[in-house]
Design an enzyme around this catalytic site. Structure first.
Site, short mmCIF file in Angstrom:
data_model
loop_
_atom_site.label_atom_id
_atom_site.label_comp_id
_atom_site.label_asym_id
_atom_site.label_seq_id
_atom_site.Cartn_x
_atom_site.Cartn_y
_atom_site.Cartn_z
N ASP A 93 0.84 -1.20 0.00
CA ASP A 93 0.00 0.00 0.00
C ASP A 93 0.88 1.25 0.00
O ASP A 93 2.09 1.16 0.19
CB ASP A 93 -0.95 0.02 1.21
CG ASP A 93 -0.24 -0.28 2.51
OD1 ASP A 93 0.87 0.23 2.71
OD2 ASP A 93 -0.81 -1.02 3.35
N ASP B 277 1.32 5.23 1.46
CA ASP B 277 0.90 6.22 2.45
C ASP B 277 1.44 7.58 2.06
O ASP B 277 2.57 7.69 1.58
CB ASP B 277 1.44 5.84 3.84
CG ASP B 277 0.94 4.47 4.28
OD1 ASP B 277 -0.26 4.23 4.18
OD2 ASP B 277 1.78 3.64 4.70
N ASP C 31 8.48 5.23 13.38
CA ASP C 31 9.08 4.20 14.23
C ASP C 31 10.54 3.88 13.92
O ASP C 31 11.40 4.01 14.79
CB ASP C 31 8.21 2.92 14.24
CG ASP C 31 7.80 2.43 12.87
OD1 ASP C 31 8.24 3.01 11.85
OD2 ASP C 31 7.02 1.45 12.80
P1 ATP Z 1 3.67 -2.51 5.70
O1 ATP Z 1 4.51 -3.02 4.59
O2 ATP Z 1 3.33 -3.54 6.70
O3 ATP Z 1 2.49 -1.69 5.26
P2 ATP Z 1 4.49 0.00 6.78
O4 ATP Z 1 5.80 0.46 7.36
O5 ATP Z 1 4.03 0.74 5.56
O6 ATP Z 1 4.64 -1.53 6.50
P3 ATP Z 1 2.06 0.87 7.98
O7 ATP Z 1 1.33 0.30 9.13
O8 ATP Z 1 1.41 0.94 6.65
O9 ATP Z 1 3.41 0.04 7.89
O10 ATP Z 1 2.54 2.31 8.43
C1 ATP Z 1 3.00 3.31 7.53
C2 ATP Z 1 4.09 4.14 8.18
O11 ATP Z 1 3.56 4.78 9.35
C3 ATP Z 1 5.29 3.34 8.69
O12 ATP Z 1 6.23 3.08 7.68
C4 ATP Z 1 5.84 4.26 9.76
O13 ATP Z 1 6.56 5.32 9.20
C5 ATP Z 1 4.56 4.83 10.37
N1 ATP Z 1 4.09 4.01 11.50
C6 ATP Z 1 3.23 2.96 11.47
N2 ATP Z 1 3.01 2.46 12.68
C7 ATP Z 1 3.75 3.21 13.53
C8 ATP Z 1 3.94 3.21 14.95
N3 ATP Z 1 3.34 2.32 15.71
N4 ATP Z 1 4.76 4.13 15.46
C9 ATP Z 1 5.37 5.06 14.69
N5 ATP Z 1 5.25 5.11 13.36
C10 ATP Z 1 4.43 4.21 12.78
MG MG Z 2 2.11 0.49 4.62
#
Ligand code: ATP
Ligand code: MG
Length: 464
Positions: free
Chosen positions: A78, A80, A164
Site C-alpha cells: 500500500d 501512504d 518508528d
Molecule cells: P507494511 O509493509 O506492513 O504496510 P508499513 O511500514 O508501511 O509496512 P504501515 O502500518 O502501513 O506500515 O505504516 C505506515 C508508516 O507509518 C510506517 O512506515 C511508519 O513510518 C509509520 N508508523 C506505522 N506504525 C507506527 C507506529 N506504531 N509508530 C510510529 N510510526 C508508525
Molecule cells: Mg504500509
C-alpha cells in the site's frame, strides 16, 4: 512486574545505550539519479493525491512502507502519503475521503478498491506552540507513558522523528522526485538494519506494538535489529498487555499471515513477545516436556504451511492459524473434562469455548473465525474415530478439509504411531470433494438476515 518494569524505564535503567539517530533539523536530499524509485512504480492514485494536495498549496510526500519497499526493489502493498494539511483540509479535496482513527486521526481516500492513507505531519509532544495543537483532540499519555492520543501536528522534520524506524522515515517528493532522509534511513537500508528513531525504551513504552513491528520487519526483509533497538524488547514485552484486543488481532495477522510467519514466530519466541499475546499457549510451551515439544512443532508446521500457501498465492485463513495457536490449551482443558467423565467430543466442545474465552481479552478474535476454529477442534474427534458411512458423512462437513489438514499437522508433529491421516487421504480419493480448507471456511450463506451484523473488529478502524 509491569509496574516495576515501568519504574525502571522512567529511572532510565533500561536502554542505557544512546540512540545513534542524529537529531538535526535538516534532511539529506537524495536526487533522482541517486535513488532507484521511478514514478511508474507508484500507484496512480497515490500520485493523484500528492498532485492534488500540492496544487492546493500543501506539502505532500510518499512515506513509509511504500518508499522503503520501492528502494528495496519490492512492490509495496500500500501507499501512504504525509502532508501538512489537517485531516479536515485533506477531506475537502477528495470526494471519497473519510477521517478514521482516534489515537491517530488519518484520512482514507478511496479509489475503487484502493485506499490511500493520508496522515498529517505529527509533532513532538513537548511542543509548546499551541497553534499547532488540535485542541479538541491532542496528545494524551497514560501513567505508563503510552500514547492514548497523538494528534499534535508538526513539521516534516517532526513527522520524521515521530515515525518508528529509520527505514520507515524516508519521504519521496514529487517536486524533483527526490528522497528526503532525516534519520539516516538510506544508510540503514543499505546496511540491512532496523533502527528505532529516538530512545528505544521510551518509543516502545509510547506504543508497545512497535516491538512487534521491529520483529516483523526483521523477518520480512531478513534485516538485523540494531543493538539499542533490540536491547529493551525482552524486558518491555509485557507492555503489550496494554494494547487493545482488536488492534492486536490485526497485528497478529500481519505477523503470521504475511509469508514469513515461521521466522517471525521464532523471533517472537526469542524476544519474549509470544507469551504476552498467547498467555495460555505460552505457558504450556515453556514447560520443558514432551507435550510442549509437540505443541511447538505443531505451531511451527502450521506456520510453515501458511508461509507456503502465501508464497503460492493461495488464500489463508486466520481460523486455521488460531486453531493451531490455541490447540495446546484446548487439549489440556479437554483432557481435564474427560477426567471428570465427559465424552471426548463434548470435552473438546467445552474446551474450545473456554480456550477462546480465555484468549479474547488479549486478542479479539471475531466470531466468523472463532466458530470455524471450534469446528476444526471438535472434528478432530470424528477424524480419529469415524469409519464406514459415518466417515463418508464427515467428508461433507464444510470444515472437513481444514480439520483434515489440521489432523495431518497434529500427527506429523507428535509422530503418531497409528496415524489416521492416510485413511482420510484415501477416502477423499475414493470420494472426491474438490474443496480446499480456505474455501470451506467461507461463512455459509444465510437465507434471511434478521438483524444487521454487528460491526466486528476487522470492520472498524483499528489504527486506534
Ligand atoms: P507494511 O509493509 O506492513 O504496510 P508499513 O511500514 O508501511 O509496512 P504501515 O502500518 O502501513 O506500515 O505504516 C505506515 C508508516 O507509518 C510506517 O512506515 C511508519 O513510518 C509509520 N508508523 C506505522 N506504525 C507506527 C507506529 N506504531 N509508530 C510510529 N510510526 C508508525
Ligand atoms: Mg504500509
Amino acid at each position: 512486574m509491569l509496574k516495576r518494569l515501568l519504574k525502571s524505564l522512567k529511572r532510565g535503567e533500561i536502554n542505557p545505550i544512546a540512540t545513534q539517530v542524529p537529531v538535526t533539523a535538516s534532511a539529506v536530499t537524495i536526487s533522482r539519479d541517486e535513488h532507484t524509485i521511478s514514478r511508474k512504480q507508484i500507484s496512480k492514485n497515490a500520485l493523484n493525491v500528492m498532485y492534488e494536495l500540492t496544487r492546493a498549496g500543501y506539502q505532500a510526500y510518499l512515506v513509509g512502507g511504500g518508499v522503503r519497499d520501492l528502494l528495496l526493489g519490492l512492490s509495496p502493498k500500500d501507499f501512504d502519503v504525509a502532508t501538512d494539511a489537517t485531516p479536515e483540509q485533506v477531506k475537502q479535496h477528495f470526494r471519497r475521503a473519510r477521517i478514521v482513527g482516534r489515537r491517530f486521526r488519518i484520512v482514507h481516500v478511496r479509489f475503487g478498491r484502493e485506499i490511500i492513507e493520508v496522515t498529517t505531519f505529527r509533532g513532538s509532544h513537548d511542543q509548546t506552540d499551541d497553534s499547532k495543537i488540535n485542541r479538541n483532540d491532542k496528545t494524551q499519555v497514560n501513567d505508563q507513558g503510552m500514547l492514548l492520543r497523538d494528534n499534535v501536528y508538526g513539521s516534516l522534520h517532526d513527522d520524521a522523528m515521530r515515525r518508528d524506524f529509520t527505514i520507515n522515515a524516508l519521504y519521496y517528493s514529487i517536486n524533483g522526485f527526490t528522497v528526503l532522509d532525516h534519520t539516516n534511513g538510506m544508510q540503514d537500508l543499505a546496511d540491512k538494519k532496523i533502527r528505532i528513531i529516538g530512545d528505544a525504551g521510551q518509543r516502545y513504552a509510547e506504543d508497545p506494538v512497535r516491538m512487534l513491528r521491529a520483529i516483523r520487519f526483521q523477518a520480512k526483509f531478513d534485516f538485523s535489529l540494531e543493538t539499542a533497538t533490540a536491547k529493551p524488547i525482552a524486558q518491555l514485552a509485557p507492555l503489550l498487555k496494554q494494547i487493545s484486543a482488536p488492534r492486536l488481532f490485526d497485528e497478529v495477522l500481519k505477523l503470521f499471515l504475511s509469508g514469513t510467519g515461521k521466522k517471525t514466530y521464532q523471533l517472537m519466541d526469542d524476544y519474549g513477545l509470544f507469551a504476552p499475546l498467547f498467555p495460555a499457549t505460552g505457558k504450556l510451551l515453556s514447560d520443558q516436556n514432551e507435550a510442549s515439544e509437540h505443541f511447538h512443532s505443531l505451531i511451527l508446521s502450521a506456520l510453515e504451511n501458511t508461509d507456503l500457501r502465501v508464497k503460492q498465492d493461495k488464500p489463508v485463513t486466520p481460523a486455521f492459524l488460531y486453531a493451531a495457536l490455541l490447540w495446546p490449551r484446548v487439549l489440556v482443558i479437554s483432557e481435564q473434562y474427560q477426567q471428570q467423565g465427559e465424552a471426548r467430543f463434548r470435552a473438546l466442545q467445552l474446551a474450545g469455548h473456554q480456550a477462546v474465552d480465555e484468549q479474547m481479552p488479549v486478542i479479539a478474535i471475531p466470531k466468523r473465525f472463532s466458530i470455524p476454529m471450534r469446528e476444526i477442534w471438535t472434528l478432530q474427534h470424528r477424524l480419529e474415530t469415524a469409519h464406514g458411512k459415518r466417515a463418508i458423512g464427515v467428508l461433507q462437513h464444510p470444515r472437513f478439509r481444514a480439520a483434515y489438514d489440521f489432523l495431518l499437522l497434529r500427527e506429523q508433529s507428535s509422530q503418531q504411531a497409528e496415524p489416521r491421516g492416510p485413511f482420510w487421504t484415501e477416502l477423499q480419493i475414493q470420494h472426491p470433494i474438490n474443496k480446499d480448507h480456505t474455501e470451506s471456511d467461507r461463512p455459509r450463506r444465510r437465507r434471511r438476515s434478521r438483524k444487521p451484523r454487528p460491526k466486528g473488529p476487522r470492520d472498524s478502524a483499528t489504527k486506534d
